[in-house]
Design a protein around this motif. Structure first.
Motif, PDB file in Angstrom:
ATOM      1  N   GLN A 165     -10.931  -2.019   3.711  1.00  0.00           N
ATOM      2  CA  GLN A 165      -9.537  -1.642   3.900  1.00  0.00           C
ATOM      3  C   GLN A 165      -8.588  -2.850   3.806  1.00  0.00           C
ATOM      4  OE1 GLN A 165      -8.468   1.480   4.293  1.00  0.00           O
ATOM      5  NE2 GLN A 165     -10.523   2.355   4.255  1.00  0.00           N
ATOM      6  N   ASP A 204      -6.450  -0.241  -2.683  1.00  0.00           N
ATOM      7  CA  ASP A 204      -7.372   0.798  -3.149  1.00  0.00           C
ATOM      8  C   ASP A 204      -7.446   0.701  -4.674  1.00  0.00           C
ATOM      9  OD1 ASP A 204      -8.068   3.390  -4.291  1.00  0.00           O
ATOM     10  OD2 ASP A 204      -8.067   4.129  -2.224  1.00  0.00           O
ATOM     11  N   GLU A 263       0.862  -1.178   0.000  1.00  0.00           N
ATOM     12  CA  GLU A 263       0.000   0.000   0.000  1.00  0.00           C
ATOM     13  C   GLU A 263       0.899   1.228   0.000  1.00  0.00           C
ATOM     14  OE1 GLU A 263      -3.910   0.551   2.178  1.00  0.00           O
ATOM     15  OE2 GLU A 263      -2.489   1.509   3.524  1.00  0.00           O
TER      16      GLU A 263
END
Lengths: 137, 841, 130, 338
Positions: free
Chosen positions: D274, D278, D128
């Motif tokens: 989450q 994304d 991430e």
């Protein structure tokens, strides 16, 4: 079995014995129909599949292509021997290239998407697929 | 010194038969009872053979890895299987091959080289060997069910804890942890053996060079393994009952494990390398027919390596974000350790210069070792340079480096030694042609396999990947490496073919076939169970070159202890520095006890993998019972007895205190244990450094200072009677000793109880935080020690009651006292740290 | 154990490495604690507390090493030429050779660990602490 | 810099050649930033020195073996003293100082220019990437770190599960991602380039396929990219039925439980999860599955239907229960999120 050097050797031996067998039985096991793709070069097709730009190997297991062992779609062993493409089109160069480059046109319900591959690239890929004659027992 | 040529010209006559009594007491039992044999000649050969078996097993895994990686997209293994295979490959090679086979070699060779009939604790060797065999098979067998450890041989948490719920890593923790204990047993054996059981006149400066290396290595194992065993225990506790030592979410720290692991893991490399360098220093002079140049320098280098290599562990952690200056310290130590290696290399080259090299197979392996090891050493200096390491770390460059150092630095000398000592073990000569083929295939195959990996690493290929993209430019180098691995495998097969064929079918060897100068070649071939017919007096580093008639004199019983008039297995104990005769050590005869105890221990650890803790406990108790029976049968000598050892010398058969081998064994055990305890204290302080406040925020419960003081007072009081045990023993005051032991036990049990109450009342939940878990461990660790001391004390008391006439107060009482005082010291230190340290910090 | 500095005590062979180990542990722990507990910014004689302490510790260690080297040299010099006696059957000559061995080993240890101490101490002048 | 020229010759001469294809370079010998360049120079010096010492030592040994039993002139003890103690002693002293200086030279923490701050969070088995303090608010993306050329980038690395290691060889060395710790490494790219990096600390089943691309852009291009990434994607053109169907499928298949697509935060199937990367601009990325497949409709469909087959042990199940039309629509929709 791995794709190591021994596998290559084994393939070569199998291939050779296959040729001998073919010569012995005449065309009993020979490929039906035309397998010459106009404008297709198997080597370039192999390069395209290896680079995996269109994700082919994600869904299909393709002999000779490292990292192509997907199980989402059918394995592509022995593409040169198969009768139909996509379960409906006779397996000939034109149909195969058409299917590879635009499956959604032929069958909008297919899970195989239009990957953005060009017709020229598809021809190379088809040429490579027509080099595949072994079906694992 | 007589010239080597003269020595070569002299061939000793075949040995006359041993006196029947000497031969019969050392004869091996027949049939199944052969398993009861504890003599190093028998155990040593089995031990080396088992080590070689694990080399092959680990090698098969290596070939699977190379086959799988020969091309991108390998399909031999799945990702999960690959991870098990590479983890078990590293684990097998490190823990089941490299360290044990070096200990095995020393168990087999050491007595012959020292001029002893056996090492001082033959049953410990046997127990250690059986534990290793069973534990090793247990750990390795996990691969047959695809439940092998899969978090890397370094087992980093949290991958190995929270994220590996299966039993895979329990095989590692319990299987390997168990083998480490057997390694510790061999440390005691080898160190005491070298210090105490040498030929007469083999003073410290005449110690065979291999013994120096083995001594240093054994002491290193003694300092390096206990912290790892502690780490194993902490991790197994975290996995089994959820005490969060390494769990960052509850105040623990995964880096703590890395410290504990690499504090072992780096010295480990030298633990593997040093005995191999010792073999090189022994073999090389034979093939140039000249003494080793710079004996003192080589000793210095070995000892210095032993110390410096403990200052290297953080160089496995250069990328963990530790402070820059800290990295520099470890970088500096990593550079410094290259100097003793350089000294050794130059001593070897200088030795070659002084003589006329004979290019036989063992010497070829020595030269191959020099080539590969120097290359590996140089890449080692590179990875010691921090910025370079930031790139090379965890890449194939390191894979190349470590195989250069370990295969070059350890396997090549080992192969040299296997060929070199084949005549001594089997009485037959190796085959030169097969040997040469084996060497060249191995040597070239090795370089073809591992050299390309340097380049692969710098081209960005990380380690421990089961697959790699086809377009990275790594394909050709991987294929070359895999082809090299095939060649290496063929070379090793040829090598083993030579070894096995020659063992049974090779031509009979004449005595001292390589014309060596060291003492082990003075025996008949193959070396008899008796060892030496008589224990010689020597005057130099190369006794046979000094006096070519030495073997003949030994054969004729011209030296010490030429027979066994009392029908006992005996060897001579000599002074540590000057090697004058001091005592006859009466050694145990064959017994089932070590094997039975090892089986029980294996069950104890084995069933714990499957969480059958009650069965495990029962097996542990059975094992303890066997060990107590074994102890019970020891100590049968009278302190007043003296025996004639020949040449007009009479020595006692018994000694106590610092002169005795048993006292030294206990001291060594305490020293090694102290590094495990040191690791625990380090863990506590380490968690302090990473915590914002102390005690950590959110932990209100506190330890009661008053209760702690009472506990400390009781524990301290219990050490008083323990301190008087030795004194009472000296005066043979049997009843006084019984009284002292009883007082010690009573006070100890009261104190131990109070320490538990202290924890209980504090309300500190060990599952809550790494801090609370460590507080518990700080108390439980000494408490377990006191418990062991209580068993020892009870044993001493019972033995005195049941068997007073044969029993003399001695090792048992004194060693119990020593152990108890050490446990008390731990407990007091622990209490001081956990109760008062939070206030100071 | 008897006096560890006595000429025929084998402990003399490991004195220098023991001193080095203590020194090494000290500077490592000092820097780790200084960085994690945040007193790295303190100064001593105008230098950062860590480099200043490391330099002092290095100098002290070097002084001990030099002293050990001198002691070993004073024992080694008189028996320099007695190496051959290692093969002597005469116990007195053999004792001389043994002394030579221990003195030389002690001397080399001290020399080697002077280098090791320099390596460890030098970067403190160059490298940022944390 | 002469050593680097030499290195470049060797690289181009094929000794270490065969640079990566479309994936971007991952070679420490092909540096694209000052830190990696300095380390590469240092490495070449180390190799040269090691080669000289190796050849010298082997020559001494060979001399001893091949020309035996001569009085070779040098007293052995002096030979050991100079060769084994003094020479390495001095060489290593120099190397210790050089190591310290190179270490300082690649440490950009004190760089005068204000760094761009980025946080990289490791996950089994993907990255991430968070830009926490951009003027237009924080930006989250995955498996791809885009940075402006020339400006220092302070990468803070940490992890959500096990230990990983951040390694982009063409820019700098490694830095581990450790639970409970925040490590930092400052990178500078010296030219526009696509660079490949990879997790370097064994992190479990799919350690091999945890790649990360670093795209160094001219500052203006970088700003443009940031602006595009910060924008919420337009809803699909209602005329394109397949795209609309794809978006519906995304929500109804429950993808939003694990993934975020900004702009789809409303309703019963909101895409606010989450647990996975994304996906707001997933179509703009170079690869999917952390480097396991290139981006595109085909690979996306393959990934959705066969994750466990392509990357066994990844935390996403294979959605092979979707019918063919839905799968292709979903893949096209995701691909359209540029």
């Amino acid at each position: 079995m791995g794709r190591g050097p021994l596998r290559i050797a084994a393939t070569a031996v199998l291939g050779l014995s296959g040729c001998v067998a073919l010569a012995a039985c005449g065309d009993g096991n020979a490929v039906q129909g035309n397998r010459e793709v106009a404008g297709g070069e198997a080597a370039r097709g192999k390069a395209i599949l290896t680079a995996n730009t269109h994700g082919c190997g994600g869904c299909h297991t393709i002999p000779g292509i490292p990292n192509a062992h997907g199980t989402v779609g059918p394995p592509l062993h022995g593409m040169a021997l198969r009768g139909y493409v996509a379960g409906r089109l006779p397996n000939d160069p034109g149909n195969l290239v058409r299917w590879i480059s635009g499956p959604q046109e032929i069958d909008p319900r297919s899970a195989m998407p239009d990957t953005g591959i060009t017709t020229a690239e598809a021809a190379h890929v088809a040429a490579y697929l027509y080099t595949l004659r072994d079906i694992p027992k | 010194m007589t010239s080597v040529e003269e020595a070569r010209a002299y061939e000793p006559p075949p040995p006359p038969p041993s006196p029947p009594k000497l031969a019969s007491v050392w004869a091996q039992p027949k049939g199944w009872r052969q398993l009861t044999e504890v003599n190093n000649t028998f155990i040593g050969v089995l031990y080396v053979g088992t080590g070689l078996m694990f080399l092959v097993l680990g090698g098969i895994l290596a070939l699977m890895i190379r086959w799988h990686l020969a091309q991108p997209g390998g399909t031999l293994l799945t990702a999960e299987q690959y991870n098990q295979v590479f983890t078990l490959h590293g684990t097998t090679m490190m823990f089941l091959f490299a360290v044990p086979i070096m200990e095995a070699s020393s168990v087999w060779l050491m007595p012959l080289q020292l001029g002893a009939r056996d090492l001082p604790f033959p049953r410990v060797s046997a127990y250690g060997f059986w534990c290793y065999l069973f534990g090793g098979l247990m750990a390795y067998s996990s691969i047959f069910f695809w439940v092998a450890p899969d978090s890397g041989w370094f087992l980093y948490p949290p991958l190995s804890t929270e994220y590996s719920p299966g039993i895979n890593n329990d095989f590692w923790l319990l299987g390997i942890g168990f083998i480490e204990i057997s390694a510790i047993a061999q440390v005691v054996e080898v160190v005491v053996g070298i210090m105490k059981t040498r030929a007469v006149g083999m003073s410290l400066d005449r110690l065979p060079i291999y013994s120096w290396y083995v001594l240093v290595t054994a002491l290193m194992i003694g300092f390096a393994f206990p912290p790892l065993i502690l780490g194993d225990i902490l991790m197994e506790i975290e996995r089994a009952v959820d005490w969060p030592f390494f769990d960052a979410a509850r105040g623990g720290d995964p880096i703590l494990w890395q410290h504990l692991f690499w504090f072992f893991g780096h010295p480990e490399v030298y633990i593997i390398f040093l005995p191999a360098a010792g073999l090189v220093s022994t073999i090389l002079p034979t093939f140039v027919q000249r003494p080793l140049v710079g004996y003192t320098w080589v000793v210095l280098a070995a000892v210095a390596t032993g110390f410096l290599s403990f200052g290297l562990w953080v160089h496995h952690m250069f990328t963990t974000g530790l402070p820059h200056l800290s990295l520099s310290f470890f970088s500096a130590a990593s550079m410094a350790v290259a100097i003793p290696s350089g000294i050794q290399v130059f001593c070897w080259i200088a030795t070659i210069w002084t003589g006329r090299p004979i290019l036989k197979v063992p010497f070829l392996y020595v030269l191959g070792f020099l080539f590969i090891f120097v290359a590996g050493g140089l890449t080692g200096v590179m990875v010691a340079a921090v910025p370079f390491d930031w790139q090379a770390h965890d890449s194939y460059f390191v894979v190349a480096h470590l195989h250069y150092v370990l295969i070059g630095g350890m396997v090549f000398p080992l192969f040299a030694a296997l060929v070199y000592y084949l005549p001594l073990a089997s009485g037959r000569m190796p085959n030169e042609t097969l040997g040469r083929w084996g060497f060249w295939l191995t040597f070239i195959g090795f370089n073809v396999t591992f050299f390309p990996m340097h380049i692969l690493g710098l081209k960005g290929m990380p380690r421990r990947v089961y697959d790699y993209p086809a377009e990275m430019g790594w394909n050709e180098l991987n294929l070359i490496a895999s082809l090299g691995a095939a060649m290496l495998a063929v070379g090793i097969v040829v090598f083993f073919t030579d070894l096995c064929w020659s063992w049974f079918r090779g031509p009979k060897a004449k005595r001292n076939p390589w014309n060596a100068g060291t003492l082990e070649w003075a025996t008949a071939l193959p070396s008899p169970d008796t060892g030496f017919r008589s224990i010689p007096e020597i005057t130099g580093h190369y006794p046979i070159w000094d006096d070519p008639t030495l073997p003949e004199k030994i054969d004729r019983g011209r030296f010490y202890m030429p027979d066994s008039p009392h029908g006992d297995r005996e060897t001579l104990r000599t002074g540590t520095v000057d090697a004058r005769p001091e005592q006859i050590l009466v050694l145990p005869k064959p017994t089932w006890l070590p094997l039975l105890a090892a089986v029980a221990t294996t069950v104890c650890f084995g069933v714990a993998i499957f969480k059958l803790y009650w069965t495990s406990l029962a097996a542990g108790l059975v094992g303890l019972a066997f060990i107590l029976i074994w102890m019970w049968r020891s100590e049968v000598r009278s302190p007043d007895e003296a025996r004639d050892i020949g040449l007009g010398v009479r020595v006692p058969t018994y000694s106590v205190g610092p002169r005795s081998h048993a006292w030294w064994a206990m001291v060594l055990l305490v020293v090694m244990d102290s590094t495990a305890y040191g690791g625990l204290v380090f863990a506590y302080l380490f968690i302090w450094t990473v915590s914002e406040s102390w005690p950590p925020a959110g932990i209100e419960a506190t330890l009661d200072g008053g209760l702690a003081l009472v506990t400390a007072a009781l524990i301290l009081a219990s050490s008083l009677p323990a301190a008087f045990l030795g004194n009472a023993d000296r005066h043979r005051r049997r009843h006084l000793i019984a009284l002292l032991l009883a007082a010690m036990l009573a006070l100890g049990i009261a104190g131990g109880w109070m320490s538990l109450a202290l924890l209980w009342d504090s309300g500190l939940d060990p599952k809550r935080h790494a801090y609370t878990a460590l507080v518990w461990m700080m108390v439980l660790f000494p408490l377990v020690h006191l418990g062991i001391g209580a068993v020892m004390a009870a044993f001493t008391l019972v033995k005195a009651w049941v068997d007073p006439p044969r029993y003399r107060w001695s090792h048992a009482a004194r060693n119990t006292g020593l152990w108890w005082q050490w446990s008390v010291a731990q407990m007091l230190f622990s209490l001081a740290v956990i109760v008062f340290y939070p206030d100071l910090a | 154990m008897a006096n560890p500095l006595a000429a025929d005590n084998p402990i003399s062979i490991v004195l220098a490495p023991i001193v080095w180990s203590v020194y090494f542990l000290f500077v490592y722990v000092l820097n780790s604690v200084a960085c994690t507990k945040g007193f790295v910014g303190l100064t001593l004689f105008g230098f950062g507390i860590v480099p200043a302490t490391v330099v002092i510790a290095t100098l002290v260690t070097l002084a001990i090493m030099v002293w050990l080297a001198g002691l070993a040299w004073s024992r080694f010099a008189p028996v320099r030429d007695t190496d051959d006696h290692v093969h002597s059957a005469d116990p007195e000559l053999a004792r001389l050779a043994r002394r030579r061995f221990m003195a030389l080993a002690g001397l080399l240890q001290a020399g080697l660990h002077i280098l090791a101490t320099l390596y460890v101490g030098l970067p403190a002048l160059l490298v940022p602490e944390c | 810099m002469r050593t680097r020229a030499l290195g470049a010759v060797l690289v181009k001469g094929g000794l270490v050649g065969g640079l990566a294809g479309c994936g971007g370079t991952q070679s420490a010998l092909d540096p694209r930033g000052p830190a990696a360049a300095t380390i590469a120079d240092f490495s070449w010096i180390l190799f040269a020195g090691a080669a000289v010492i190796f050849i010298g030592t082997m020559a001494l040994a060979a001399y001893g073996v091949l020309l035996p039993d001569r009085t070779k002139g040098v007293p052995p003890i002096r030979f050991i003293l100079w060769g084994g103690l003094v020479f390495p002693g001095v060489t290593l002293l120099v190397l210790t100082v050089a190591t310290a200086m190179v270490g300082n030279a690649v440490d950009f923490r004190t760089h005068p220019e204000e760094p761009l701050r980025v946080t990289v969070v490791g996950n089994m088995f993907w990255w991430e990437v968070v830009y926490p303090d951009l003027p237009g608010g924080p930006l989250v993306t995955a498996n791809e770190l885009r940075i402006p050329v020339g400006r220092p980038v302070e990468v803070t690395v940490t992890t959500r599960d096990v230990i990983h290691s951040f390694w982009v060889p063409a820019l700098h060395g490694k830095m581990d991602l450790i639970p409970g710790r925040m490590n930092r490494i400052t990178l500078i790219a010296s030219e526009p380039a696509i660079l490949r990096g990879q997790c370097a600390e064994f992190c479990g089943e799919q350690h091999a396929w945890m790649a990360l691309f670093v795209v160094a852009l001219d500052p203006a291009e970088f700003d443009g990219w940031i602006a595009r990434q910060q924008a919420v994607p337009e809803p699909p053109d209602p005329a394109d039925e397949q795209l609309v169907r794809g978006r519906t499928a995304f929500l109804e298949a429950g993808c939003g439980t694990c993934h975020v697509i900004r702009g789809l935060a409303e309703g019963p199937y909101a895409a606010v999860g989450q647990l996975g990367p994304d996906l707001t601009h997933v179509g703009s990325r170079l690869s999917i599955g952390a480097g396991v497949l290139p981006n595109g409709v085909g690979p996306l469909a393959a990934w959705i239907a066969g994750v466990q087959d392509i990357k066994s042990g990844a935390r996403m199940p294979s959605y092979s229960t979707l019918d063919g039309e839905t799968l292709t629509a979903l893949a096209r929709y995701l691909e359209s999120l540029k």
